[in-house]
Design an enzyme around this catalytic site. Structure first.
Site, PDB file in Angstrom:
ATOM      1  N   ARG A   1       0.814  -1.219   0.000  1.00 28.79           N
ATOM      2  CA  ARG A   1       0.000   0.000   0.000  1.00 28.79           C
ATOM      3  C   ARG A   1       0.847   1.268   0.000  1.00 28.79           C
ATOM      4  O   ARG A   1       0.371   2.340  -0.391  1.00 28.79           O
ATOM      5  CB  ARG A   1      -1.024  -0.047   1.141  1.00 28.79           C
ATOM      6  CG  ARG A   1      -2.090  -1.133   0.890  1.00 28.79           C
ATOM      7  CD  ARG A   1      -3.177  -1.105   1.936  1.00 28.79           C
ATOM      8  NE  ARG A   1      -2.708  -1.452   3.250  1.00 28.79           N
ATOM      9  CZ  ARG A   1      -2.672  -2.687   3.750  1.00 28.79           C
ATOM     10  NH1 ARG A   1      -3.090  -3.714   3.023  1.00 28.79           N
ATOM     11  NH2 ARG A   1      -2.230  -2.910   4.972  1.00 28.79           N
TER      12      ARG A   1
ATOM     13  N   GLU B   1       4.283 -10.117  15.334  1.00 30.39           N
ATOM     14  CA  GLU B   1       3.727 -10.719  16.542  1.00 30.39           C
ATOM     15  C   GLU B   1       4.042 -12.221  16.587  1.00 30.39           C
ATOM     16  O   GLU B   1       4.420 -12.754  17.621  1.00 30.39           O
ATOM     17  CB  GLU B   1       2.221 -10.478  16.551  1.00 30.39           C
ATOM     18  CG  GLU B   1       1.604 -10.732  17.893  1.00 30.39           C
ATOM     19  CD  GLU B   1       0.119 -10.403  17.880  1.00 30.39           C
ATOM     20  OE1 GLU B   1      -0.340  -9.767  16.912  1.00 30.39           O
ATOM     21  OE2 GLU B   1      -0.557 -10.808  18.832  1.00 30.39           O
TER      22      GLU B   1
END
Ligand code: AMP
Length: 174
Positions: free
Chosen positions: A62, A99
């Protein structure tokens, strides 16, 4: 709030629990599909960096959508910072932790002229891991990060702290 941050606030959609439970995904599709808003955002960013940068770098994917038109508006080149394994020739890579597990970004070794002033662009600043890895690539590639620009910053994740004293701007901080 500036007019541009109002535009972003009105056109970014929160999608709860995407791509996984607990994450609120910032969906920029409504902003991109509004031609006037998209143009106004690109012009606002370009105006603030006119004559101050030599090249724009965008982070896949993006960051490409916003970075390339900003480069065009500024009349400078664009360098894609990509996920590992997509670029031919000599590359420089930087791994960072997610994560769960790790990810890697890459840039072509000859992408930046020595000392080039780089504007780094991405859509969302979350934990800052991706942007910090991209900064490392730019600096190892012999250029300097003049500024980082994001459409949205998730302020509660303190991503800025990972970007040291590099100048960081977000159009909208939530
Ligand atoms: P981070 O490395 O944690 O700062 O994550 C930044 C990257 O992940 C950017 O390239 C974003 O496109 C994407 N990202 C992270 N969190 C979100 C979110 N809540 N909504 C949309 N994109 C996100």
């Amino acid at each position: 709030m500036s007019q541009t941050s109002d535009l972003v606030a009105a056109r970014v959609r929160d999608v709860p629990d995407f791509p996984k439970p607990g994450v609120v995904f910032k969906d920029i599709a409504p902003l991109l599909s509004d031609g006037a808003a998209f143009r106004s955002l690109v012009e606002d960013v370009a105006r603030r960096y006119a004559d101050q940068v030599d090249v724009v770098a965008g982070i896949e994917a993006r960051g490409f959508i916003f970075g390339a038109p900003v480069a065009l508006a500024l009349g400078v080149g664009f360098v894609p910072i990509r996920k590992a394994g997509k670029l031919p020739g000599d590359t420089i890579a930087s791994a960072y932790s997610l994560e769960y597990g790790t990810a890697e970004v890459e840039v072509q070794a000859d992408a930046f002229a020595p000392g080039a002033r780089v504007l780094l662009i991405d859509d969302v600043l979350a934990t800052g891991g991706t942007a910090a890895a991209a900064c490392e690539l730019i600096e190892r590639g012999g250029a300097e990060v003049s500024a980082l620009e994001f459409v949205i910053e998730l302020g509660f994740l303190d991503g800025r702290d990972r970007l040291a004293d590099r100048p960081v701007n977000a159009i909208l901080t939530v």
